[in-house]
Design an enzyme around this catalytic site. Sequence first.
Site, PDB file in Angstrom:
ATOM      1  N   TYR A  59      41.811  31.741  43.269  1.00 18.29           N
ATOM      2  CA  TYR A  59      42.412  32.579  44.315  1.00 18.29           C
ATOM      3  C   TYR A  59      42.172  31.884  45.652  1.00 18.29           C
ATOM      4  CZ  TYR A  59      43.596  36.192  47.588  1.00 18.29           C
ATOM      5  OH  TYR A  59      44.188  36.858  48.633  1.00 18.29           O
TER       6      TYR A  59
ATOM      7  N   LYS B 215      35.680  34.217  56.128  1.00 17.81           N
ATOM      8  CA  LYS B 215      34.911  35.415  55.762  1.00 17.81           C
ATOM      9  C   LYS B 215      33.573  35.522  56.516  1.00 17.81           C
ATOM     10  CE  LYS B 215      36.905  36.318  51.205  1.00 17.81           C
ATOM     11  NZ  LYS B 215      37.451  37.669  51.315  1.00 17.81           N
TER      12      LYS B 215
ATOM     13  N   ASP C 251      37.452  25.085  48.616  1.00 13.93           N
ATOM     14  CA  ASP C 251      37.665  26.363  49.290  1.00 13.93           C
ATOM     15  C   ASP C 251      36.365  27.162  49.193  1.00 13.93           C
ATOM     16  OD1 ASP C 251      38.257  28.912  50.059  1.00 13.93           O
ATOM     17  OD2 ASP C 251      40.116  29.084  48.916  1.00 13.93           O
TER      18      ASP C 251
ATOM     19  N   TYR D  85      47.361  45.618  48.979  1.00 10.17           N
ATOM     20  CA  TYR D  85      47.753  45.696  47.567  1.00 10.17           C
ATOM     21  C   TYR D  85      48.069  47.127  47.121  1.00 10.17           C
ATOM     22  CZ  TYR D  85      45.231  41.314  48.084  1.00 10.17           C
ATOM     23  OH  TYR D  85      44.779  40.105  48.545  1.00 10.17           O
TER      24      TYR D  85
HETATM   25  C1  LIG Z   1      38.305  31.676  47.944  1.00 14.56           C
HETATM   26  C2  LIG Z   1      39.214  32.366  48.904  1.00 14.56           C
HETATM   27  N1  LIG Z   1      40.101  31.642  49.603  1.00 14.56           N
HETATM   28  C3  LIG Z   1      40.926  32.209  50.502  1.00 14.56           C
HETATM   29  C4  LIG Z   1      40.902  33.570  50.728  1.00 14.56           C
HETATM   30  C5  LIG Z   1      41.850  34.185  51.720  1.00 14.56           C
HETATM   31  O1  LIG Z   1      41.176  34.556  52.885  1.00 14.56           O
HETATM   32  P1  LIG Z   1      41.806  35.645  53.860  1.00 14.56           P
HETATM   33  O2  LIG Z   1      41.817  36.937  53.123  1.00 14.56           O
HETATM   34  O3  LIG Z   1      40.890  35.633  55.043  1.00 14.56           O
HETATM   35  O4  LIG Z   1      43.184  35.167  54.204  1.00 14.56           O
HETATM   36  C6  LIG Z   1      39.991  34.361  50.022  1.00 14.56           C
HETATM   37  C7  LIG Z   1      39.953  35.819  50.211  1.00 14.56           C
HETATM   38  O5  LIG Z   1      39.420  36.569  49.442  1.00 14.56           O
HETATM   39  C8  LIG Z   1      39.124  33.740  49.076  1.00 14.56           C
HETATM   40  O6  LIG Z   1      38.245  34.463  48.361  1.00 14.56           O
END
Ligand SMILES: Cc1ncc(COP(=O)(O)O)c(C=O)c1O
Length: 444
Positions: free
Chosen positions: A148, A278, A249, A20
């Site tokens: 997100y 993560k 998610d 970013y």
């Molecule tokens: C809830 C959520 N989903 C998906 C992602 C995307 O994961 P990545 O950065 O490993 O592509 C993130 C990343 O911060 C996230 O917080």
Amino acid sequence: MTSQAPIDYDFDKQHIWHPYTSMTHALPTFGVVSAKGCELILDNGQALIDGTSSWWACVHGYGHPSILDAMQNQLNHLSHVMFGGITHHSAINLSKKLVAMTSENLTKVFLADSGSIAVEVAMKMALQYWQGRNQPNKQRILTVKHGYHGDTFAAMSVCDPEGGMHTMFGNAVTKQLFVDAPKTPFGEPLQDDDIQPMRRALVEHHQNIAAVIIEPIMQGAGGMRFYSADYLKALRTLCDEFNVLLILDEIATGFGRTGKLFAYQHADIQADLLCVGKALTGGYISLAATLCSDEVALGISQSPSGVFMHGPTFMGNPLACAAACASLDLIATNDWQVQVSQIEQQLKQELAGADQIAGVKALRVLGAVGVIEMENPVNTALLQQAFVDLGVWIRPFANLIYIMPPYCISASQLSQLTHAMKVVAKLAGEQTKQNNESSFISHG
Ligand SMILES: Cc1ncc(COP(=O)(O)O)c(C=O)c1O
């Protein structure tokens, strides 16, 4: 310790993208040469207490011997092999663990290479499922604002339509359906009208909706918002009523961050598809996974192609799977519940009153997450330097000064983080005041 060459900051600035950022107006970077426990060591020898767990992933701290040993052992045998037509111990062991630790209905595992890809996979699975159920019209995804889910195109399409990258990429981003984000705070019973926007969207569009995707309990990068478990319960009921899949998610929330192993457990519900990433590997190497139910897998098998059309080169990478197995073993055997609950108590105590600081809009704590929300966006570069001067690594974004430390953080290290948060929130408040004053003068 082996001596290392000095960090080539000039090259970094001229040639390397950081997340970013602009290549022409780069933000300052800090060279890290090693990390141990909850500390990052800079090239000048300064130790910083890490309040971010490297973007919420490094839950057991850095250099944990069991994860390092597992990775070393895996390296000695097999660092990578293609997953097409081949399998291996680490992928099987990891998938067994994931199936055992998630809700009973989730039995099938797709090993993806990052969180964003796990989300893409879940969305593709949902669309293909409905093809297999002779409802190919179910192609759209419904979600809430302030979400997100990642930076790839399908993931972007379900990120917050204003704070996300929709306007930046215009029509190239698929148009999905959005409703207002949950408003009822965590720990409170659902406000009567909170689920109504979701219900209305389902009533109107369910024939075209494949799935609802949502971050359970905590909306992370879209605003660090914690919402009522009752909302999730009501959402599960609505998805069943309107024949729509539910994708949870858990990439940010999974593996203990909100005080439960998975955030959906606050609401005692099951997902049809679940994304994790993560902290899956303890933050040591990139890996994510999408789990789905037998029913979803069966539907996909009955779709015209009969197979699920996704297969990244590094799918099921053995080294990453070995790290994940070791991290999940730590989750199974150590006292993360106690650690997270102690962090939560300490955050509540030490951050109490921070919402009285000038320029602070709100204060929130849940599990091992502490958030000071400012009224205005902060100057990241300025605040970053202030945090480093205070001996901590905290990376604010938008109007948020927050921490998500490793679970193994000591009480005194955590106190340093909370102290720094308050000092820097005050600075941010003063900064905004000055900016407002100067803009008033320049407009005056
Ligand atoms: C809830 C959520 N989903 C998906 C992602 C995307 O994961 P990545 O950065 O490993 O592509 C993130 C990343 O911060 C996230 O917080």
